[in-house]
Write a protein that holds these residues in place. Structure first.
Motif, PDB file in Angstrom:
ATOM      1  N   THR A  28      27.480  45.046  18.503  1.00  0.00           N
ATOM      2  CA  THR A  28      28.367  45.705  20.224  1.00  0.00           C
ATOM      3  C   THR A  28      29.374  45.236  20.218  1.00  0.00           C
ATOM      4  O   THR A  28      29.910  45.841  21.140  1.00  0.00           O
ATOM      5  CB  THR A  28      26.853  45.275  21.236  1.00  0.00           C
ATOM      6  N   CYS A  29      29.747  44.060  19.582  1.00  0.00           N
ATOM      7  CA  CYS A  29      30.899  43.096  19.441  1.00  0.00           C
ATOM      8  C   CYS A  29      32.485  44.506  19.099  1.00  0.00           C
ATOM      9  O   CYS A  29      33.722  44.256  19.259  1.00  0.00           O
ATOM     10  CB  CYS A  29      30.815  41.655  18.751  1.00  0.00           C
ATOM     11  N   ASP A  32      35.101  45.637  21.450  1.00  0.00           N
ATOM     12  CA  ASP A  32      36.205  45.595  21.573  1.00  0.00           C
ATOM     13  C   ASP A  32      36.938  45.091  19.822  1.00  0.00           C
ATOM     14  O   ASP A  32      36.860  44.034  19.784  1.00  0.00           O
ATOM     15  CB  ASP A  32      35.896  44.012  22.539  1.00  0.00           C
ATOM     16  N   ASP A 309      21.128  40.693  25.588  1.00  0.00           N
ATOM     17  CA  ASP A 309      22.350  41.130  26.137  1.00  0.00           C
ATOM     18  C   ASP A 309      23.725  41.588  25.985  1.00  0.00           C
ATOM     19  O   ASP A 309      23.848  39.968  24.815  1.00  0.00           O
ATOM     20  CB  ASP A 309      21.639  39.708  26.655  1.00  0.00           C
ATOM     21  N   SER A 311      26.531  40.560  26.996  1.00  0.00           N
ATOM     22  CA  SER A 311      27.235  39.922  26.994  1.00  0.00           C
ATOM     23  C   SER A 311      27.046  38.486  26.499  1.00  0.00           C
ATOM     24  O   SER A 311      28.101  37.854  26.383  1.00  0.00           O
ATOM     25  CB  SER A 311      27.488  39.918  28.561  1.00  0.00           C
ATOM     26  N   ALA A 312      25.918  38.201  26.097  1.00  0.00           N
ATOM     27  CA  ALA A 312      25.506  36.792  25.687  1.00  0.00           C
ATOM     28  C   ALA A 312      25.912  37.350  24.341  1.00  0.00           C
ATOM     29  O   ALA A 312      25.990  36.260  23.363  1.00  0.00           O
ATOM     30  CB  ALA A 312      23.889  36.251  26.088  1.00  0.00           C
ATOM     31  N   GLN A 313      25.563  38.452  23.688  1.00  0.00           N
ATOM     32  CA  GLN A 313      26.166  38.384  21.978  1.00  0.00           C
ATOM     33  C   GLN A 313      27.583  38.513  21.125  1.00  0.00           C
ATOM     34  O   GLN A 313      28.303  37.843  20.976  1.00  0.00           O
ATOM     35  CB  GLN A 313      25.261  39.587  21.751  1.00  0.00           C
ATOM     36  N   ARG A 314      28.185  38.956  22.659  1.00  0.00           N
ATOM     37  CA  ARG A 314      30.152  39.072  22.752  1.00  0.00           C
ATOM     38  C   ARG A 314      29.758  37.044  22.279  1.00  0.00           C
ATOM     39  O   ARG A 314      31.506  36.808  22.246  1.00  0.00           O
ATOM     40  CB  ARG A 314      30.297  39.655  24.015  1.00  0.00           C
ATOM     41  N   ASP A 315      29.325  36.669  23.468  1.00  0.00           N
ATOM     42  CA  ASP A 315      29.598  35.164  23.775  1.00  0.00           C
ATOM     43  C   ASP A 315      29.536  34.022  22.701  1.00  0.00           C
ATOM     44  O   ASP A 315      30.184  33.022  22.415  1.00  0.00           O
ATOM     45  CB  ASP A 315      29.241  34.532  25.278  1.00  0.00           C
TER      46      ASP A 315
END
Length: 374
Positions: A28-29, A32, A309, A311-315
Motif C-alpha cells: 500500500t505504501c 508513494d 485502512d 491511510s492508517a497503514q501509511r501512518d
C-alpha cells in the motif's frame, strides 16, 4: 505447499525486528514511491541479504508470524500444511497462569456478523469491552464451562483458557486469521490425515451454542445494543496445545503479544513490553545492544491491515520510520549495532532479511522493493 528455503546463517549478534502484516502494508505504501525510496526502511532493505523465504499454504490456520515464532522456538513441529500454533499455554504463562502439563485452549468473546449467506468474524478490537462487561459475561458463562467438565483460568477479563478432555484435540485458527472472513473454514475441526475431510468438533459446537444462549439476552448485551454497540454473541477457541520445552533463540524479547512473551518466558529470556522507540530499547537491554541477541515485535501494521485502512497503514510506516528504522540505520552506521534482521510477514508468507554495517557500503546492491512482494 509450504517451503522454507535457507540462504545463509544469521549474524550471531543481531537485533531482530518481527513485523506482522508488513508486506500488505508495504504494498500500500509503495504508492508513494518517491518518499519511500528515501526512507531508512528502503535503504536497509536495498542493502540486506535474503536469509529465508517461507511460502505458506493459502488456507493455513497459523498466521505467518506465528509460524515463524513456532519454528524459531522449535515447538510442536507442524504435521500438516494447515496446522495451528499451540500457543495457549504460553499465553497463559505470560498472563501469570500456571499451565502445568494440561492441554489448554484460548477462549475469547467475539461478535459474529450475519452476511448474505454466512457468518463473518468481526475484528475483536471493535468490541471495546470494558472490564466490568467482560467479567459479567465470564461469570455468566462459568457454569456452562463447569457443566462440560472444563477447567477455567481467567487471568484477565478479556481472554480465558479452558482445559479438559471434553474439548478433544482439534485444529483452529487465531481470531486475527479469520477476522473479516467467512468463519466456516476457520471453525475448530477434528485433526485428521491431510487427505481426509475435517469434521467439526461436536463438543465445541455444543459448548459454543450453550454460551451463545446464555449471552443472548444478557444485560451486558441489552445495554450494548441500546448504545448501538456490537453484541458479544459467541466465543472463539484457538491455539490449543500443551507447554513444551522450547529453544532459546533470543536473550531479550520485547513484545506486547502474549504468545511471544510466553515463549520468551519459557525460554528463560529477558521479556518486557515493546518500548516506545529505539532509544528506549537500547536503554532496556542491559548488555550493549551490539552484543545482545534481541527480538522486538513491531505490531504497528496489524490493526490497520485487519481494518483495511490504507491511510492508517501509511501512518504506521511513518511512525516505524521515525522511531525504529532511522535510528537502527544510524546505529549500524556508527557501530552501536552490529547487524539488523527483519522478518516481514504477508498474508501467507514471510521473508527474513539481514543487513550488517559492512553491507551499508555495498553500493552495488540495489534490491527492488517490489521484489519483496513477489
Amino acid at each position: 505447499m509450504q517451503s522454507a528455503i535457507q540462504y545463509q546463517p544469521m549474524h550471531p549478534t543481531t537485533l531482530h525486528f518481527l513485523l506482522p502484516f508488513a508486506l500488505p502494508a508495504l504494498d500500500t505504501c509503495l504508492t508513494d514511491k518517491a518518499t519511500l525510496a528515501q526512507s531508512a526502511y528502503a535503504k536497509l532493505l536495498r542493502r540486506a541479504s535474503l536469509v529465508e523465504r517461507y511460502n505458506g499454504a493459502e488456507f493455513q490456520h497459523a498466521l505467518p508470524h506465528e509460524s515463524w515464532l513456532a519454528r524459531c522456538f522449535q515447538i510442536a513441529p507442524r504435521q500438516t500444511e494447515t496446522e495451528q500454533t499451540p500457543f495457549a499455554p504460553y499465553m497463559l504463562l505470560a498472563e501469570g497462569g500456571t499451565p502445568g502439563t494440561a492441554l489448554w485452549a484460548c477462549v475469547q468473546p467475539i461478535h459474529l456478523q450475519l452476511a448474505h449467506d454466512h457468518l463473518v468474524l468481526a475484528n475483536p478490537a471493535v468490541l471495546n469491552l470494558t472490564e466490568d462487561e467482560a467479567l459479567s459475561l465470564l461469570e455468566a458463562a462459568r457454569p456452562t464451562f463447569a457443566e462440560f467438565g472444563l477447567s477455567l483460568a481467567a487471568p484477565t477479563p478479556y481472554r480465558w483458557y479452558l482445559s479438559g478432555e471434553a474439548l478433544g484435540v482439534w485444529l483452529s485458527a487465531a481470531p486475527l486469521r479469520a477476522s473479516g472472513r467467512n468463519v466456516e473454514i476457520w471453525l475448530p475441526s477434528e485433526k485428521t490425515p491431510a487427505d481426509q475431510a475435517k469434521p467439526r468438533t461436536r463438543a465445541w459446537l455444543k459448548l459454543q451454542n450453550e454460551v451463545q444462549m446464555v449471552w443472548f439476552d444478557h444485560p451486558v448485551n441489552r445495554a450494548r445494543e441500546a448504545q448501538g454497540k456490537p453484541s458479544v454473541n459467541s466465543i472463539w477457541l484457538y491455539a490449543q496445545g500443551t507447554l513444551q520445552p522450547v529453544a532459546r533463540p533470543f536473550t531479550h524479547i520485547f513484545s506486547n503479544a502474549q504468545a511471544t512473551r510466553g515463549l520468551g518466558l519459557a525460554a528463560q529470556a529477558q521479556v518486557a513490553n515493546k518500548p516506545a522507540n529505539f532509544d528506549e530499547l537500547a536503554q532496556a537491554v542491559k548488555d550493549p545492544i551490539a552484543h545482545s541477541n534481541t527480538l522486538i515485535e513491531l505490531d504497528n501494521f496489524t490493526q490497520p491491515c485487519i481494518e483495511q485502512d490504507p491511510s492508517a497503514q501509511r501512518d504506521a510506516l511513518l511512525i516505524l520510520e521515525r522511531d525504529w528504522f532511522a535510528p537502527a540505520l544510524q546505529a549500524l552506521k556508527n557501530g552501536t549495532l552490529s547487524s539488523l534482521a527483519l522478518t516481514l510477514c504477508g498474508e501467507n508468507d514471510h521473508i527474513t532479511l539481514q543487513v550488517t554495517r559492512a553491507d551499508l557500503y555495498k553500493f552495488w546492491r540495489q534490491r527492488s522493493l517490489a521484489s519483496l512482494l513477489d
